[in-house]
Design a protein around this motif. Structure first.
Motif: not given
Length: 191
Positions: A57-61, A96-104, A108-112, A115-123
């Motif tokens: 769910x976190x990865x989806x969000x 999407x309040x639940x998904x937003x919470x999931x995104x936080x 683990x380092x490999x999954x992170x 993940x699209x979290x890398x895209x967030x940082x790049x943007x």
């Protein structure tokens, strides 16, 4: 044998919908199984446990938000990009309040790293290039923006600002104006 129609993706989407309805902390395999009118054991051919479901769910969000941010940033720079970026986060959290919470959720380092979290940082870093902020200050600015946006959104969604005027949109706009001014005049590091 896997139950017909159940997939990890369908279960993840159902978990995400459940998170938006009842809160991310309330998402369990048992609750998702109830949605499909199956026993929890039926889900184990698709998901190892509730932790895997929560991670999915976190990865989806993160993916959904990254796609929205990318679309919002196209052709924008400076304050316009900063505002578009921030508005996507706020709008996503409202929708999407639940998904937003999931995104936080801490991954683990490999999954992170995958993940699209890398895209967030790049943007975020791309927005900051328009403000002429170099490293290591760019990293400080990325952290500051994430903290300010998430802090405001969390307080607003929790009702922290509902007891007084002015409207939260006015405060949001003024906050973005202040961030833009700060980024344009980024302070020199202490001597």
């Amino acid at each position: 044998m896997a139950r017909a129609g159940l997939t990890a993706e369908r279960l993840t989407r159902a978990g995400a919908e459940l998170a938006d309805e009842v809160g991310f902390d309330q998402v369990t395999l048992s609750e998702v199984a109830r949605r499909f009118d199956v026993k929890v054991a039926s889900l184990y051919s698709h998901l190892a446990n509730s932790q895997e479901l929560r991670t999915r769910i976190a990865l989806l969000a993160l993916e959904e938000m990254a796609d929205r941010v990318a679309a919002a940033l196209a052709g924008r720079a400076g304050k316009d990009a900063l505002t578009a970026f921030a508005d996507v986060y706020r709008d996503y959290a409202r929708e999407y309040p639940g998904r937003y919470a999931a995104a936080q959720m801490r991954l683990d380092p490999e999954t992170a790293a995958a993940s699209a979290g890398v895209r967030h940082a790049q943007m975020t870093r791309a927005i900051l290039r328009g403000y002429d902020i170099d490293e290591p200050d760019r990293t400080h600015a990325v952290r500051m923006l994430g903290s300010v946006f998430h802090g405001y959104i969390t307080l607003e969604m929790g009702g922290g600002f509902s007891h007084s005027a002015p409207d939260t949109q006015e405060t949001w706009t003024r906050m973005l104006d202040a961030l833009d001014a700060l980024l344009r005049n980024w302070p020199a590091p202490p001597a």
